[in-house]
Write a protein that holds these residues in place. Structure first.
Motif, PDB file in Angstrom:
ATOM      1  N   LYS A  21       0.852  -1.183   0.000  1.00 34.98           N
ATOM      2  CA  LYS A  21       0.000   0.000   0.000  1.00 34.98           C
ATOM      3  C   LYS A  21       0.893   1.241   0.000  1.00 34.98           C
ATOM      4  O   LYS A  21       1.892   1.298   0.723  1.00 34.98           O
ATOM      5  CB  LYS A  21      -0.896   0.025   1.242  1.00 34.98           C
ATOM      6  N   ILE A  22       0.545   2.226  -0.820  1.00 34.00           N
ATOM      7  CA  ILE A  22       1.303   3.469  -0.849  1.00 34.00           C
ATOM      8  C   ILE A  22       0.348   4.647  -0.728  1.00 34.00           C
ATOM      9  O   ILE A  22      -0.871   4.499  -0.901  1.00 34.00           O
ATOM     10  CB  ILE A  22       2.131   3.609  -2.148  1.00 34.00           C
ATOM     11  N   GLY A  23       0.901   5.819  -0.438  1.00 34.10           N
ATOM     12  CA  GLY A  23       0.100   7.033  -0.304  1.00 34.10           C
ATOM     13  C   GLY A  23       0.689   8.162  -1.123  1.00 34.10           C
ATOM     14  O   GLY A  23       1.676   7.983  -1.857  1.00 34.10           O
ATOM     15  N   PHE A  24       0.121   9.341  -0.988  1.00 34.19           N
ATOM     16  CA  PHE A  24       0.581  10.482  -1.781  1.00 34.19           C
ATOM     17  C   PHE A  24       2.000  10.894  -1.396  1.00 34.19           C
ATOM     18  O   PHE A  24       2.742  11.433  -2.221  1.00 34.19           O
ATOM     19  CB  PHE A  24      -0.385  11.657  -1.622  1.00 34.19           C
ATOM     20  N   ALA A  25       2.389  10.658  -0.151  1.00 32.71           N
ATOM     21  CA  ALA A  25       3.766  10.960   0.253  1.00 32.71           C
ATOM     22  C   ALA A  25       4.755  10.124  -0.553  1.00 32.71           C
ATOM     23  O   ALA A  25       5.854  10.591  -0.889  1.00 32.71           O
ATOM     24  CB  ALA A  25       3.940  10.707   1.743  1.00 32.71           C
ATOM     25  N   ASP A  26       4.358   8.894  -0.877  1.00 35.68           N
ATOM     26  CA  ASP A  26       5.221   8.040  -1.690  1.00 35.68           C
ATOM     27  C   ASP A  26       5.339   8.577  -3.112  1.00 35.68           C
ATOM     28  O   ASP A  26       6.390   8.463  -3.749  1.00 35.68           O
ATOM     29  CB  ASP A  26       4.676   6.609  -1.711  1.00 35.68           C
ATOM     30  N   ALA A 215      -5.246  -1.806  -8.280  1.00 32.70           N
ATOM     31  CA  ALA A 215      -6.399  -2.237  -7.476  1.00 32.70           C
ATOM     32  C   ALA A 215      -6.138  -2.050  -5.984  1.00 32.70           C
ATOM     33  O   ALA A 215      -7.051  -1.712  -5.223  1.00 32.70           O
ATOM     34  CB  ALA A 215      -6.723  -3.697  -7.778  1.00 32.70           C
ATOM     35  N   ALA A 216      -4.902  -2.249  -5.554  1.00 30.62           N
ATOM     36  CA  ALA A 216      -4.563  -2.101  -4.137  1.00 30.62           C
ATOM     37  C   ALA A 216      -4.385  -0.633  -3.742  1.00 30.62           C
ATOM     38  O   ALA A 216      -4.505  -0.299  -2.560  1.00 30.62           O
ATOM     39  CB  ALA A 216      -3.284  -2.875  -3.826  1.00 30.62           C
ATOM     40  N   ASN A 217      -4.105   0.218  -4.709  1.00 30.18           N
ATOM     41  CA  ASN A 217      -3.853   1.632  -4.431  1.00 30.18           C
ATOM     42  C   ASN A 217      -4.594   2.527  -5.424  1.00 30.18           C
ATOM     43  O   ASN A 217      -3.976   3.313  -6.150  1.00 30.18           O
ATOM     44  CB  ASN A 217      -2.349   1.915  -4.519  1.00 30.18           C
ATOM     45  N   PRO A 218      -5.922   2.418  -5.502  1.00 31.91           N
ATOM     46  CA  PRO A 218      -6.655   3.147  -6.548  1.00 31.91           C
ATOM     47  C   PRO A 218      -6.508   4.662  -6.460  1.00 31.91           C
ATOM     48  O   PRO A 218      -6.347   5.328  -7.489  1.00 31.91           O
ATOM     49  CB  PRO A 218      -8.104   2.706  -6.332  1.00 31.91           C
ATOM     50  N   VAL A 219      -6.553   5.208  -5.261  1.00 33.30           N
ATOM     51  CA  VAL A 219      -6.475   6.665  -5.117  1.00 33.30           C
ATOM     52  C   VAL A 219      -5.068   7.162  -5.446  1.00 33.30           C
ATOM     53  O   VAL A 219      -4.891   8.128  -6.197  1.00 33.30           O
ATOM     54  CB  VAL A 219      -6.882   7.097  -3.694  1.00 33.30           C
ATOM     55  N   ALA A 220      -4.063   6.490  -4.898  1.00 34.45           N
ATOM     56  CA  ALA A 220      -2.683   6.904  -5.157  1.00 34.45           C
ATOM     57  C   ALA A 220      -2.333   6.764  -6.634  1.00 34.45           C
ATOM     58  O   ALA A 220      -1.685   7.649  -7.219  1.00 34.45           O
ATOM     59  CB  ALA A 220      -1.718   6.078  -4.309  1.00 34.45           C
ATOM     60  N   MET A 221      -2.756   5.682  -7.263  1.00 33.87           N
ATOM     61  CA  MET A 221      -2.440   5.480  -8.670  1.00 33.87           C
ATOM     62  C   MET A 221      -3.198   6.456  -9.563  1.00 33.87           C
ATOM     63  O   MET A 221      -2.683   6.900 -10.596  1.00 33.87           O
ATOM     64  CB  MET A 221      -2.736   4.035  -9.083  1.00 33.87           C
ATOM     65  N   TRP A 255      10.513   4.364 -11.915  1.00 35.85           N
ATOM     66  CA  TRP A 255      11.326   3.296 -11.315  1.00 35.85           C
ATOM     67  C   TRP A 255      11.168   3.299  -9.792  1.00 35.85           C
ATOM     68  O   TRP A 255      10.978   2.251  -9.174  1.00 35.85           O
ATOM     69  CB  TRP A 255      12.796   3.460 -11.683  1.00 35.85           C
ATOM     70  N   HIS A 256      11.227   4.469  -9.199  1.00 27.86           N
ATOM     71  CA  HIS A 256      11.124   4.560  -7.738  1.00 27.86           C
ATOM     72  C   HIS A 256       9.702   4.251  -7.260  1.00 27.86           C
ATOM     73  O   HIS A 256       9.535   3.717  -6.166  1.00 27.86           O
ATOM     74  CB  HIS A 256      11.578   5.944  -7.280  1.00 27.86           C
ATOM     75  N   LEU A 257       8.705   4.580  -8.085  1.00 31.04           N
ATOM     76  CA  LEU A 257       7.328   4.187  -7.762  1.00 31.04           C
ATOM     77  C   LEU A 257       7.223   2.664  -7.726  1.00 31.04           C
ATOM     78  O   LEU A 257       6.603   2.086  -6.819  1.00 31.04           O
ATOM     79  CB  LEU A 257       6.363   4.767  -8.794  1.00 31.04           C
ATOM     80  N   VAL A 262       6.009  -2.480  -5.220  1.00 25.51           N
ATOM     81  CA  VAL A 262       6.223  -3.917  -5.387  1.00 25.51           C
ATOM     82  C   VAL A 262       7.242  -4.413  -4.367  1.00 25.51           C
ATOM     83  O   VAL A 262       8.343  -3.871  -4.247  1.00 25.51           O
ATOM     84  CB  VAL A 262       6.710  -4.256  -6.811  1.00 25.51           C
ATOM     85  N   GLU A 263       6.878  -5.442  -3.634  1.00 29.55           N
ATOM     86  CA  GLU A 263       7.778  -5.985  -2.618  1.00 29.55           C
ATOM     87  C   GLU A 263       8.946  -6.683  -3.268  1.00 29.55           C
ATOM     88  O   GLU A 263       8.819  -7.303  -4.335  1.00 29.55           O
ATOM     89  CB  GLU A 263       7.014  -6.977  -1.733  1.00 29.55           C
ATOM     90  N   PRO A 264      10.138  -6.620  -2.664  1.00 24.24           N
ATOM     91  CA  PRO A 264      11.294  -7.318  -3.217  1.00 24.24           C
ATOM     92  C   PRO A 264      11.090  -8.821  -3.140  1.00 24.24           C
ATOM     93  O   PRO A 264      10.308  -9.312  -2.325  1.00 24.24           O
ATOM     94  CB  PRO A 264      12.447  -6.851  -2.323  1.00 24.24           C
ATOM     95  N   PRO A 265      11.808  -9.571  -3.970  1.00 21.22           N
ATOM     96  CA  PRO A 265      11.657 -11.039  -3.937  1.00 21.22           C
ATOM     97  C   PRO A 265      12.161 -11.606  -2.618  1.00 21.22           C
ATOM     98  O   PRO A 265      13.071 -11.054  -1.986  1.00 21.22           O
ATOM     99  CB  PRO A 265      12.513 -11.506  -5.128  1.00 21.22           C
ATOM    100  N   LEU A 266      11.567 -12.689  -2.191  1.00 22.02           N
ATOM    101  CA  LEU A 266      11.989 -13.356  -0.955  1.00 22.02           C
ATOM    102  C   LEU A 266      13.348 -13.995  -1.160  1.00 22.02           C
ATOM    103  O   LEU A 266      13.641 -14.549  -2.218  1.00 22.02           O
ATOM    104  CB  LEU A 266      10.958 -14.414  -0.535  1.00 22.02           C
ATOM    105  N   GLY A 267      14.123 -13.960  -0.153  1.00 22.49           N
ATOM    106  CA  GLY A 267      15.468 -14.558  -0.274  1.00 22.49           C
ATOM    107  C   GLY A 267      16.398 -13.588  -0.909  1.00 22.49           C
ATOM    108  O   GLY A 267      17.112 -13.838  -1.780  1.00 22.49           O
TER     109      GLY A 267
END
Length: 267
Positions: A21-26, A215-221, A255-257, A262-267
């Motif tokens: 989840k991200i917001g406008f600060a992001d 879909a997870a961040n409709p307002v921010a996107m 790129w920074h968005l 997106v979460e980094p890969p596990l491991g």
């Protein structure tokens, strides 16, 4: 290059990256970081991106000389639809800077060495198809209102669009249809290309991850889409010259968005 693969990654597995989840600060932080990337070596990035205003001037000259002035705005606004693909070299520069690697301008072309090139091309073809569909739709809207007759001059056409009921029909219907195309592109590719540069997940999953991110961040996107539209409009006003700065800043910021959503890969 790895074997030709498009739908899934190189190992034929579908891997679903996690979404934050991200917001406008992001969004503002992504823009700030994008501007920092631009300022790190602005001369190199401006050299790469000078093609954008040049293309704008060429299109203006071509439509005015080819009796297709009514297609100038659809062509120029259509750049926003293929923008995610056009900025791919700049995503690579941001990726390299983040990793502490050399960021000389020629590394923007290192994208050709990525194992995800087939998937990148596939998503690029999708955007090109959307671009063509938008041009066909825009032409159909114009013909339905004005008939298959080209404007006499750009000045006359602009005046007619802004001061007549037919012109306002064109603005309203064209704007609504263009908005639909823009939403489709935003939802399917907002972080698809940075993801493919970072991880070879395949074209399908890259686009699906973009959809899940929206879909997870409709307002921010939605806010991000508005930021992109406003900055592109501002950059186009002084004979497209502002795009030399706006395009790379937005590309780096994308790129920074991606890194934020997106979460980094596990491991």
């Amino acid at each position: 290059m790895a074997s030709f693969h498009v739908i899934a990654g190189a190992d034929d597995r579908i891997v679903r990256p996690g979404i934050r989840k991200i917001g406008f600060a992001d969004l503002t932080d992504a823009l700030r970081r994008g501007f920092d990337d631009f300022m790190a070596k602005p001369s190199h990035i401006m050299f790469i991106c000078i093609v954008y205003p040049l293309v704008g001037v060429v299109l203006a000259a071509w439509t005015s000389g080819g009796g297709a002035l009514q297609m100038l705005f659809p062509l120029m606004s259509g750049f926003a639809l293929i923008g995610p693909f056009a900025g791919i070299g700049l995503y690579e520069i941001s990726r390299r800077r983040e990793a502490g690697l050399d960021t000389s301008w020629h590394h923007a072309f290192d994208v050709r060495l990525s194992p995800a090139v087939p998937a990148i091309i596939a998503v690029g073809f999708f955007l090109f198809a959307v671009f063509i569909a938008w041009l066909l739709a825009a032409r159909a809207i114009y013909i339905s209102i004005y008939g298959d007759v080209a404007p006499a001059s750009l000045t006359t056409f602009v005046s007619d669009v802004l001061t007549t009921s037919q012109g306002w029909q064109l603005i309203i219907f064209g704007g609504l249809v263009g908005f639909v195309f823009a939403v489709v592109v935003l939802c399917t590719t907002v972080i698809a290309f940075p993801l493919l540069l970072d991880r070879d997940v395949g074209a399908y999953e890259a686009m699906a991850t973009s959809v899940r991110a929206v879909a997870a961040n409709p307002v921010a996107m939605a806010g991000w889409g508005l930021i992109v539209a406003v900055l592109l409009a501002i950059g186009s006003i002084p004979v497209f010259a502002g795009l030399i700065i706006v395009i790379p800043v937005l590309a780096h910021a994308t790129w920074h968005l991606y890194r934020k959503v997106v979460e980094p890969p596990l491991g």
